[in-house]
Write a protein that holds these residues in place. Structure first.
Motif, PDB file in Angstrom:
ATOM      1  N   PHE A  31      23.587  -4.737  47.489  1.00 19.64           N
ATOM      2  CA  PHE A  31      24.248  -3.679  46.728  1.00 19.64           C
ATOM      3  C   PHE A  31      23.263  -2.858  45.904  1.00 19.64           C
ATOM      4  O   PHE A  31      23.528  -1.691  45.603  1.00 19.64           O
ATOM      5  N   TYR A  35      23.179   1.083  46.278  1.00 22.44           N
ATOM      6  CA  TYR A  35      23.227   1.957  45.099  1.00 22.44           C
ATOM      7  C   TYR A  35      22.062   2.945  45.085  1.00 22.44           C
ATOM      8  O   TYR A  35      22.244   4.130  44.776  1.00 22.44           O
ATOM      9  N   THR A  38      22.728   5.577  47.572  1.00 22.34           N
ATOM     10  CA  THR A  38      23.793   6.447  47.065  1.00 22.34           C
ATOM     11  C   THR A  38      23.252   7.468  46.080  1.00 22.34           C
ATOM     12  O   THR A  38      23.524   8.672  46.190  1.00 22.34           O
ATOM     13  N   SER A  74      29.874   5.786  41.669  1.00 25.23           N
ATOM     14  CA  SER A  74      29.071   4.607  41.976  1.00 25.23           C
ATOM     15  C   SER A  74      28.379   4.069  40.731  1.00 25.23           C
ATOM     16  O   SER A  74      28.274   2.851  40.535  1.00 25.23           O
ATOM     17  N   THR A  78      28.736   0.142  40.026  1.00 24.58           N
ATOM     18  CA  THR A  78      27.708  -0.706  40.629  1.00 24.58           C
ATOM     19  C   THR A  78      26.728  -1.353  39.646  1.00 24.58           C
ATOM     20  O   THR A  78      26.435  -2.545  39.797  1.00 24.58           O
ATOM     21  N   LEU A  82      25.870  -5.327  39.592  1.00 26.55           N
ATOM     22  CA  LEU A  82      24.536  -5.863  39.869  1.00 26.55           C
ATOM     23  C   LEU A  82      24.094  -6.834  38.783  1.00 26.55           C
ATOM     24  O   LEU A  82      23.515  -7.894  39.072  1.00 26.55           O
ATOM     25  N   VAL A 276      35.671  -2.155  47.639  1.00 22.75           N
ATOM     26  CA  VAL A 276      34.254  -1.948  47.956  1.00 22.75           C
ATOM     27  C   VAL A 276      34.078  -0.670  48.764  1.00 22.75           C
ATOM     28  O   VAL A 276      33.122   0.082  48.558  1.00 22.75           O
ATOM     29  N   ILE A 280      32.044   1.981  46.548  1.00 22.55           N
ATOM     30  CA  ILE A 280      30.617   1.771  46.816  1.00 22.55           C
ATOM     31  C   ILE A 280      30.187   2.333  48.167  1.00 22.55           C
ATOM     32  O   ILE A 280      29.181   3.048  48.257  1.00 22.55           O
TER      33      ILE A 280
END
Length: 318
Positions: A31, A35, A38, A74, A78, A82, A276, A280
């Motif tokens: 992830f 991220y 993204t 995001s 996120t 994390l 998700v 994300i």
């Protein structure tokens, strides 16, 4: 009177995606990579559109607004997720939870309407090309973007006001990886009837109105494409719209699965998996979908890179 004597919670514990210790570190790196892609993809798209004069059209202004929404959406979800992958106690304070809930709603609702506005833009461009510059002028484009964000903030303010009025005094474990609507309602010891009515009414409007707009736009678009005489023209028109259809299908499919069914119907695992996708995965995919299948973006990116290389050579020379 009974609720007044109860103590409200000051912090929550996020359940996270999984409670299996062996998966925490691998999921953290997965992830984290998602991220970074993204943020780089969406900010890159915004920068490219801002500095490429050939992309200074309403279509790409809408696309840059979508990239901004995706990047913010995001970022709301996120980073906290994390941190929770690598910490033992996944605590989130009450104010932080309410702030996350509020901005998640802002950008979620804004994305619904932005995708609808982009569908309308494509409808005008393909079905009424001669009137496009009049119908979708820069001023109209600006008003549409402002309207999208206004809907996001107004809807989220309504959700947040009725969420803040609830008293949380049950177990403090949120069975999710972020502060979402249904998991928060599960922890309330107040009546959640108004919150549920608000979700089904306002939430349905925020999903169904953009969805109907998108569906109607693409029905007219398909009819217009089928009326195009040349095969090349049809393929070009389909190529222009296919990326948008793909992004809409992924986003609305996961969103409707989560919010347009009773919470008792879907399991916890299904809810997390669905979330998700729209929190994300979709923000990561959108810049890829729109750039990889868009000839204008590819040309602008090539020129932008070449211009950057020229400036670098000049600086090194002098």
């Amino acid at each position: 009177m009974e609720e007044v004597n109860q103590t409200s919670l000051t912090e929550f514990i996020l359940d996270g995606l999984t409670d299996i210790p062996e998966l925490q570190l691998p999921l953290f790196f997965i992830f984290l990579g998602v991220y970074l892609v993204t943020v780089v993809g969406n900010l890159g798209m915004i920068i490219l559109i801002v500095f490429s004069s050939q992309l200074h059209t309403p279509m790409y202004y809408l696309l840059s607004s979508l990239s901004l929404i995706d990047c913010c959406q995001s970022t709301v979800i996120t980073p906290k997720m994390l941190v929770n992958f690598v910490t033992v106690k996944k605590v989130i304070s009450y104010p932080e939870c309410m702030a996350q809930f509020y901005f998640f709603c802002v950008f979620g609702v804004a994305e619904c309407y932005m995708l609808a506005v982009m569908a309308y833009d494509r409808y005008v461009a393909i079905s009424q090309p001669l009137l496009y510059n009049v119908t979708i002028s820069y001023q109209v484009c600006l008003w549409m973007i402002a309207g999208v964000f206004c809907m996001g903030f107004l809807s989220s303010t309504a959700y947040a006001i009725f969420m803040i009025r609830l008293l949380f005094c049950k177990a403090n474990i949120i069975r999710h990886y972020f502060c979402d609507y249904f998991p928060l309602l599960e922890l309330s010891c107040s009546s959640t009837f108004i919150n549920e009515v608000l979700l089904w009414s306002l939430g349905s409007l925020n999903i169904l109105i953009p969805a109907v707009t998108i569906l109607s736009s693409y029905i007219f678009i398909i009819v217009s494409i089928l009326n195009i005489q040349s095969t090349g023209g049809r393929l070009k028109a389909f190529s222009t719209c296919s990326s948008h259809i793909l992004a809409v299908a992924i986003f609305y499919g996961s969103l409707a699965f989560m919010y347009l069914q009773p919470p008792s119907v879907s399991s916890l695992g299904q809810s997390k998996l669905s979330s998700v996708f729209y929190t994300i995965v979709v923000p990561m995919l959108n810049p890829m979908i729109y750039s990889l299948r868009n000839k204008d973006v590819k040309v602008a990116l090539k020129k932008f890179i070449q211009k950057g290389n020229v400036h670098t050579i000049k600086n090194d020379f002098y």
